[in-house]
Design a protein around this motif. Structure first.
Motif, PDB file in Angstrom:
ATOM      1  N   SER A   1     -10.390  -2.140  -3.324  1.00 30.47           N
ATOM      2  CA  SER A   1      -9.437  -1.042  -3.497  1.00 30.47           C
ATOM      3  C   SER A   1      -9.898  -0.051  -4.558  1.00 30.47           C
ATOM      4  O   SER A   1      -9.865   1.173  -4.341  1.00 30.47           O
ATOM      5  CB  SER A   1      -8.060  -1.603  -3.860  1.00 30.47           C
ATOM      6  OG  SER A   1      -7.577  -2.466  -2.857  1.00 30.47           O
TER       7      SER A   1
ATOM      8  N   TYR B   1      -8.622   3.825  -5.238  1.00 35.05           N
ATOM      9  CA  TYR B   1      -7.209   3.516  -5.418  1.00 35.05           C
ATOM     10  C   TYR B   1      -6.982   2.785  -6.743  1.00 35.05           C
ATOM     11  O   TYR B   1      -7.907   2.216  -7.336  1.00 35.05           O
ATOM     12  CB  TYR B   1      -6.692   2.651  -4.263  1.00 35.05           C
ATOM     13  CG  TYR B   1      -6.674   3.389  -2.940  1.00 35.05           C
ATOM     14  CD1 TYR B   1      -5.597   4.188  -2.580  1.00 35.05           C
ATOM     15  CD2 TYR B   1      -7.753   3.307  -2.064  1.00 35.05           C
ATOM     16  CE1 TYR B   1      -5.583   4.879  -1.373  1.00 35.05           C
ATOM     17  CE2 TYR B   1      -7.758   3.991  -0.857  1.00 35.05           C
ATOM     18  CZ  TYR B   1      -6.673   4.776  -0.521  1.00 35.05           C
ATOM     19  OH  TYR B   1      -6.670   5.468   0.664  1.00 35.05           O
TER      20      TYR B   1
ATOM     21  N   ILE C   1      -1.135  -1.217  -4.311  1.00 35.77           N
ATOM     22  CA  ILE C   1      -2.319  -0.375  -4.142  1.00 35.77           C
ATOM     23  C   ILE C   1      -1.813   1.052  -3.936  1.00 35.77           C
ATOM     24  O   ILE C   1      -1.078   1.332  -2.990  1.00 35.77           O
ATOM     25  CB  ILE C   1      -3.164  -0.807  -2.924  1.00 35.77           C
ATOM     26  CG1 ILE C   1      -3.530  -2.289  -3.024  1.00 35.77           C
ATOM     27  CG2 ILE C   1      -4.427   0.044  -2.817  1.00 35.77           C
ATOM     28  CD1 ILE C   1      -4.202  -2.828  -1.774  1.00 35.77           C
ATOM     29  N   ARG C   2      -2.215   1.947  -4.833  1.00 32.45           N
ATOM     30  CA  ARG C   2      -1.737   3.325  -4.750  1.00 32.45           C
ATOM     31  C   ARG C   2      -2.882   4.297  -5.005  1.00 32.45           C
ATOM     32  O   ARG C   2      -3.855   3.961  -5.687  1.00 32.45           O
ATOM     33  CB  ARG C   2      -0.626   3.585  -5.787  1.00 32.45           C
ATOM     34  CG  ARG C   2       0.668   2.824  -5.530  1.00 32.45           C
ATOM     35  CD  ARG C   2       1.725   3.206  -6.540  1.00 32.45           C
ATOM     36  NE  ARG C   2       2.983   2.509  -6.330  1.00 32.45           N
ATOM     37  CZ  ARG C   2       3.940   2.916  -5.506  1.00 32.45           C
ATOM     38  NH1 ARG C   2       3.771   4.049  -4.825  1.00 32.45           N
ATOM     39  NH2 ARG C   2       5.059   2.229  -5.381  1.00 32.45           N
TER      40      ARG C   2
ATOM     41  N   THR D   1      -6.419  -0.753   6.479  1.00 26.68           N
ATOM     42  CA  THR D   1      -5.301  -0.131   5.769  1.00 26.68           C
ATOM     43  C   THR D   1      -5.787   0.986   4.857  1.00 26.68           C
ATOM     44  O   THR D   1      -5.115   2.018   4.698  1.00 26.68           O
ATOM     45  CB  THR D   1      -4.548  -1.192   4.939  1.00 26.68           C
ATOM     46  OG1 THR D   1      -4.019  -2.185   5.815  1.00 26.68           O
ATOM     47  CG2 THR D   1      -3.406  -0.560   4.147  1.00 26.68           C
ATOM     48  N   LEU D   2      -6.964   0.819   4.264  1.00 24.54           N
ATOM     49  CA  LEU D   2      -7.522   1.825   3.367  1.00 24.54           C
ATOM     50  C   LEU D   2      -8.291   2.908   4.112  1.00 24.54           C
ATOM     51  O   LEU D   2      -8.903   3.781   3.472  1.00 24.54           O
ATOM     52  CB  LEU D   2      -8.435   1.159   2.329  1.00 24.54           C
ATOM     53  CG  LEU D   2      -7.791   0.091   1.440  1.00 24.54           C
ATOM     54  CD1 LEU D   2      -8.804  -0.437   0.426  1.00 24.54           C
ATOM     55  CD2 LEU D   2      -6.566   0.625   0.722  1.00 24.54           C
TER      56      LEU D   2
ATOM     57  N   PHE E   1       0.855  -1.184   0.000  1.00 22.33           N
ATOM     58  CA  PHE E   1       0.000   0.000   0.000  1.00 22.33           C
ATOM     59  C   PHE E   1       0.886   1.228   0.000  1.00 22.33           C
ATOM     60  O   PHE E   1       1.684   1.427   0.918  1.00 22.33           O
ATOM     61  CB  PHE E   1      -0.920   0.013   1.221  1.00 22.33           C
ATOM     62  CG  PHE E   1      -1.787   1.237   1.305  1.00 22.33           C
ATOM     63  CD1 PHE E   1      -2.780   1.459   0.368  1.00 22.33           C
ATOM     64  CD2 PHE E   1      -1.586   2.184   2.304  1.00 22.33           C
ATOM     65  CE1 PHE E   1      -3.581   2.591   0.439  1.00 22.33           C
ATOM     66  CE2 PHE E   1      -2.377   3.314   2.381  1.00 22.33           C
ATOM     67  CZ  PHE E   1      -3.385   3.523   1.435  1.00 22.33           C
ATOM     68  N   GLU E   2       0.765   2.033  -1.055  1.00 21.41           N
ATOM     69  CA  GLU E   2       1.617   3.220  -1.250  1.00 21.41           C
ATOM     70  C   GLU E   2       3.100   2.863  -1.118  1.00 21.41           C
ATOM     71  O   GLU E   2       3.898   3.603  -0.545  1.00 21.41           O
ATOM     72  CB  GLU E   2       1.246   4.328  -0.258  1.00 21.41           C
ATOM     73  CG  GLU E   2      -0.194   4.777  -0.317  1.00 21.41           C
ATOM     74  CD  GLU E   2      -0.561   5.531  -1.599  1.00 21.41           C
ATOM     75  OE1 GLU E   2       0.241   5.519  -2.561  1.00 21.41           O
ATOM     76  OE2 GLU E   2      -1.663   6.103  -1.656  1.00 21.41           O
TER      77      GLU E   2
END
Length: 367
Positions: free
Chosen positions: A129, A134, A149-150, A67-68, A38-39
């Motif tokens: 996501s 994202y 995941i960005r 996380t999101l 993630f990022e």
């Protein structure tokens, strides 16, 4: 059944060369080790690990939602089990073993439902996501898959050590699930693979190597593997990055139609190069195009005798023989070694190996 020779040894030689030259695919399937980021930072799953099921990545729901930035809720009424995430006016609700999810009350179909596996609630990573705003990209190296995941960023800005782009069809519509590869020009058979998202976008993060890359891809339509046509077909340096967009054009999918003759029925004055074939499309061709009637004579090409560069699909075939004095005679046809001869026959191109298609037809002089 006899037929004119067609240099079968040459055909087998070319088949062997093609088989040996095809790249060995990297398989993104069940059993693949999946790393999720993630990022750019790894997500550490403790209760259960991400897994691939039916080509989709499933992850533990609570860790992904948190996380999101979601608050999570687990609902269990005995008959109904749901994983729910809420964040800033956004609600995503997934029902266990149900092929639809709800985003702010609207139903959206799922390829793979949320499900309980070994006592852990697993949800589809890409669906959650992307519906959270994202961008998700996949790549594979050997037996490992990397999922990034960005926050969605512009797809028109070139980034160092990143290649990205979009795949659309001939009408400009996005193509989901197209296979994209980045071919490393320094190391043999070390391609990076990914697939396009629901909006047709892809992104591959390149290793910090002093090398150039070539891009390519394919997609399966109407049962045929269709090559992607790049807007820019030239290599680029990894340290500069690149944007490489693709389109799907059905005309890129061609096959070979082999013509065979019933020697027992052919008499003096009949020649194979005087046989005219008429191919009428039955249903859509590869890529969904309607196609056109094709009329032509057979000729020799590497591998055999017949017609090559024929758009693949299903055709109704008729044939006639025109002699040197202009006399024309209708021939009987059939799919090679199948069924009875008739005034027409339906043939369908099938893969010899992936991406290489052929069909075979026999013709006979009626009594």
């Amino acid at each position: 059944m006899a037929h004119f020779p067609f240099h079968r040894s040459i055909k087998l030689f070319f088949i062997l060369v093609l088989l040996l030259s095809l790249p060995i695919p990297s398989v993104f399937s069940e059993g693949t080790v999946v790393r999720v980021y993630f990022e750019g930072e790894p997500i550490h799953f403790t209760d259960a690990q991400p897994l691939i099921k039916e080509g989709r990545t499933l992850v533990p729901f609570r860790k992904l939602f948190e996380t999101l930035g979601f608050s999570v809720e687990w609902i269990d009424t005995g008959q109904l089990k749901q994983a729910v995430g809420t964040r800033d006016g956004l609600e995503i609700r997934l029902t266990i073993d149900h092929n639809e999810a709800k985003v702010n009350g609207s139903s959206i179909p799922l390829d793979v439902p949320a499900q309980i596996i070994d006592s852990s609630t697993m949800v589809p990573l890409r669906f959650v996501s992307e519906n959270s705003g994202y961008q998700v990209t996949f790549s594979t190296t050997g037996s490992e898959a990397s999922v990034q995941i960005r926050t969605a960023v512009s797809n028109t800005l070139v980034e160092p050590y990143v290649v990205k782009g979009r795949v659309v069809d001939a009408n400009g519509k996005p193509v989901e699930g197209a296979d994209i590869f980045a071919d490393n020009q320094l190391l043999y058979n070390s391609n990076l693979l990914t697939v396009t998202d629901v909006n047709g976008y892809y992104r591959i993060e390149l290793p910090l190597l002093a090398t150039t890359w070539n891009m390519g891809g394919s997609h399966t339509l109407e049962g045929y593997v269709v090559d992607l046509t790049p807007e820019i077909d030239k290599p680029f340096a990894g340290n500069t990055g690149a944007i490489r967009n693709f389109t799907i054009e059905s005309e890129t999918v061609k096959g070979e139609l082999y013509l065979y003759m019933d020697l027992n029925s052919f008499i003096e004055g009949y020649r194979e190069d005087q046989v005219e074939l008429i191919l009428t499309p039955v249903g859509p061709l590869a890529g969904g195009s309607t196609g056109k009637v094709i009329t032509g004579h057979g000729h020799n090409f590497p591998g055999g005798f017949g017609m090559n560069d024929v758009p693949v699909g299903t055709y109704k075939v008729t044939a006639k023989h025109t002699s040197t004095d202009g006399e024309s005679k209708q021939l009987l046809v059939r799919k090679r070694n199948e069924g009875q001869y008739a005034e027409s026959a339906e043939i369908e191109f099938s893969p010899l190996v992936e991406g290489i298609y052929q069909a075979e037809v026999e013709v006979k002089v009626p009594k």
